[in-house]
Write an enzyme that holds these catalytic residues in place. Structure first.
Site: not given
Length: 209
Positions: A90, A97-99
């Site tokens: 992620n 950051i991918c969340v």
């Protein structure tokens, strides 16, 4: 990500006070394994050190992260980046950051502390289904041992506490006092040479992966 551009002048005084208050609270009572680094001249530049959680490939590492607040914060989520290189499904090549917390699940009442805790949780439970690093995501799903080895190696090379000076716990790392240096100087030189040789070997292994 490395731009010096600031959004301080675009944030309301109320938002600035709210962010500053939360950062100061986190400095006084830090969440476990997280140390916030306050930039009093620019509250839109938020950085923190996160200890790699035990039992993960990131254990024993210290990771510097950065949150960038935009002019519409907190109505819109900040962007989050790892400044420390990391092998994680992620996290994109540029550190982004991918969340979901910073996308579809964002709510204005979620604070800085919640974001940093979410990032720490991402180190414990990656989400390969929404991978920015497709290689890491695929490796995690299909060859976990290889993924773990690669992530551990990256942690050992790039996320050593000495690179940050201190860990998120606030303890000094590799900071010998004068008397210690006097008696252990030779040993330290030998250890440094061994570490340097080991890191070079690990970097060669990474290139072959």
């Amino acid at each position: 990500m490395s731009s010096q551009y600031s959004n301080v002048e675009n944030l309301s005084p109320q938002t600035i006070r709210q962010v500053m208050r939360e950062l100061q609270e986190m400095e006084t009572t830090p969440p476990e394994g997280i140390k916030v680094l306050i930039n009093e001249s620019d509250v839109t530049d938020i950085q923190a050190l996160i200890d790699g959680p035990a039992g993960t490939p990131y254990a024993a590492g210290v990771f510097r992260v950065k949150l960038t607040l935009n002019k519409d914060f907190p109505q819109t989520p900040p962007k989050a980046y790892f400044l420390t290189k990391i092998f994680h499904p992620n996290v994109a090549a540029n550190g982004e950051i991918c969340v979901n917390t910073l996308k579809k699940d964002w709510k204005p009442d979620l604070g800085i502390k919640h974001i940093l805790l979410t990032i720490k949780c991402l180190l414990i439970v990656p989400n390969p289904e929404s991978a920015l690093n497709e290689e890491a995501g695929k490796m995690l799903l299909e060859r976990y041992d290889d993924y773990s080895q690669r992530a551990r190696m990256m942690t050992e090379i790039h996320a050593q506490p000495a690179k940050c000076g201190v860990g998120a716990s606030g303890d000094a790392k590799d900071d010998d006092g004068p008397s210690t240096k006097k008696h252990a100087g030779l040993d330290k030189k030998l250890q440094d040479k061994k570490k340097e040789k080991l890191l070079k070997e690990k970097k060669r292994m990474l290139k072959r992966l």
